[in-house]
Design a protein around this motif. Sequence first.
Motif, PDB file in Angstrom:
ATOM      1  N   SER A  93       0.837  -1.195   0.000  1.00 37.74           N
ATOM      2  CA  SER A  93       0.000   0.000   0.000  1.00 37.74           C
ATOM      3  C   SER A  93       0.877   1.253   0.000  1.00 37.74           C
ATOM      4  O   SER A  93       1.992   1.250   0.547  1.00 37.74           O
ATOM      5  N   SER A  94       0.362   2.304  -0.597  1.00 42.72           N
ATOM      6  CA  SER A  94       1.133   3.549  -0.671  1.00 42.72           C
ATOM      7  C   SER A  94       1.352   4.152   0.711  1.00 42.72           C
ATOM      8  O   SER A  94       2.376   4.791   0.969  1.00 42.72           O
ATOM      9  N   VAL A  95       0.393   3.920   1.628  1.00 42.63           N
ATOM     10  CA  VAL A  95       0.531   4.456   2.982  1.00 42.63           C
ATOM     11  C   VAL A  95       1.704   3.806   3.698  1.00 42.63           C
ATOM     12  O   VAL A  95       2.491   4.474   4.371  1.00 42.63           O
ATOM     13  N   LEU A 416      -5.890  11.983  -0.429  1.00 42.14           N
ATOM     14  CA  LEU A 416      -5.611  11.554  -1.796  1.00 42.14           C
ATOM     15  C   LEU A 416      -6.401  10.299  -2.143  1.00 42.14           C
ATOM     16  O   LEU A 416      -6.922  10.169  -3.258  1.00 42.14           O
ATOM     17  N   GLU A 417      -6.496   9.376  -1.200  1.00 43.70           N
ATOM     18  CA  GLU A 417      -7.300   8.166  -1.425  1.00 43.70           C
ATOM     19  C   GLU A 417      -8.769   8.522  -1.613  1.00 43.70           C
ATOM     20  O   GLU A 417      -9.469   7.923  -2.443  1.00 43.70           O
ATOM     21  N   PHE A 431      -6.035  15.057 -10.854  1.00 46.19           N
ATOM     22  CA  PHE A 431      -5.593  13.715 -10.426  1.00 46.19           C
ATOM     23  C   PHE A 431      -5.945  13.412  -8.975  1.00 46.19           C
ATOM     24  O   PHE A 431      -5.253  12.627  -8.319  1.00 46.19           O
ATOM     25  N   GLY A 432      -6.974  14.043  -8.456  1.00 49.02           N
ATOM     26  CA  GLY A 432      -7.413  13.758  -7.092  1.00 49.02           C
ATOM     27  C   GLY A 432      -6.653  14.487  -6.004  1.00 49.02           C
ATOM     28  O   GLY A 432      -6.843  14.201  -4.815  1.00 49.02           O
ATOM     29  N   TYR A 433      -5.800  15.450  -6.375  1.00 46.44           N
ATOM     30  CA  TYR A 433      -4.983  16.160  -5.392  1.00 46.44           C
ATOM     31  C   TYR A 433      -5.647  17.426  -4.858  1.00 46.44           C
ATOM     32  O   TYR A 433      -5.027  18.157  -4.084  1.00 46.44           O
ATOM     33  N   GLY A 434      -6.873  17.696  -5.245  1.00 46.01           N
ATOM     34  CA  GLY A 434      -7.514  18.942  -4.835  1.00 46.01           C
ATOM     35  C   GLY A 434      -7.590  19.112  -3.328  1.00 46.01           C
ATOM     36  O   GLY A 434      -7.238  20.173  -2.781  1.00 46.01           O
ATOM     37  N   ALA A 435      -8.045  18.077  -2.620  1.00 45.15           N
ATOM     38  CA  ALA A 435      -8.163  18.168  -1.166  1.00 45.15           C
ATOM     39  C   ALA A 435      -6.792  18.318  -0.510  1.00 45.15           C
ATOM     40  O   ALA A 435      -6.639  19.034   0.489  1.00 45.15           O
TER      41      ALA A 435
END
Length: 463
Positions: A93-95, A416-417, A431-435
């Motif tokens: 996992s990336s985490v 990111l997830e 690419f989902g990085y807004g938050a």
Amino acid sequence: MNTAPVELQFIDGPTPADTPLTFSAQSSMNALRAVDPQDGVNVQELPAADGGVRAWTFCAAGFVLEMMVWGFGFSYGIFQEYYTSHPPFESASSVSVTAVGTISLAIQYGETVALSLIFSRYPDYLKHSMWFGLALYFASLFASSFATQVWQLIALQGVGVGVGGGLLYMPVIRLLPEWFSERRGLAGGIIFAGTGVGGFVFPFVLNTLLNKVGLRWTLRVWAIGTSLFSGIALFGMRSRFPVPKFTAGQRRPKFLPPQVDFIKSPLFWSFIFTTVMQGLSYFPVSLYIATFTKSISDQITATAVLALFNSSAVVGQVILGHLSDRWAYPSIMVVSGLGSALGAFFLWGFASSSIALYFFATVFGALSGGVSATWTNAASECVRGKPEFAGMAFSGFAFFKGISAVVGPIIAGLLLEAGRGASMGHGFGRFGYGAVELFVGSCALVSSFGGVAVALSRQRVLS
């Protein structure tokens, strides 16, 4: 020419029981008055502070240690990208992969408080500990080249390297206030710029090694190279004051001296709050900027952006450190926070090409990465009148920034997830990085408000 008063210090002979065990300019003069010169006491003039060969040798050695220890730590984004795309760790996992780098940095930051207290009681063991730290750092990094599971990387490249790096770097924190006073901000800026130099050069070197010789030999070569350069630098880590000697029956200082009043100071805690918010903003960028860039461009561009991000801290550290010697450091913190927030919201938030990321890496890296140059002057003011505790206050700053080094990337990873590659619309948060971008910018903005709180607390201390 250094026009500071000449300091004198005993190097042998009898010492009265009430002579302070903490060495400073004041304690040296008190000891000089307390003992009759006719008693055979040898007196030595201390090396010059704020200048001279020994002071600048210490500064150069500190720069090298900063570069090798922290420059490597802040280049972990290269390893993170490699681990998640190459065997045997690509299925992890990336985490968990992110935890390797964050745990190492967090331990290096966090252990400074414990080490500061330990070496306040056992200053005669500082020299031995730094060599032990170098050995541990080498052994852990070299052994990590044989890892086949992520938990082994966490234990070796994370915990082992973190503990060893903290022991290796501790002399810089403890001895800097001894060698520099009026030029403390400049000296700190030069030393801390080592992170930026290493952060600029190391991603290219590591990326080349990974492509040429693979992961295992990259770690082995790096372990050897770090040991060589750091070992040479350790010879420049010398105390300005004679190291006290303790006999078997002599009482050592307490781990926590009773006169440490700065831990009750609003200035100390407002500065810590600001440091935590700045760290929550900074560490997610250092870990994810390369991955984000690769989504827009390629690996070479991603490496270049990460290198530029880290190297911008070189300019930021030196300039902001020099300015903190001349201007009030809270104003520098406010400007740093505001500039970093604007960069995160607009340059990173709306980035659609590598050009925008180059600008973001430069602005954010210089302002956010350079603000730690204010730590030395802030630590000195927090312990006003007791300079021997400046290293302890500095360690407190580092401890809480270590907390942000763990918490920030975890929050960013969860955000990111949750984003799952989606855009927030109107070109923001690709690419989902807004938050993540909102989180980074908001924390930077809060840190600028924290700078205002530091300024108000500072007025109370100086009044």
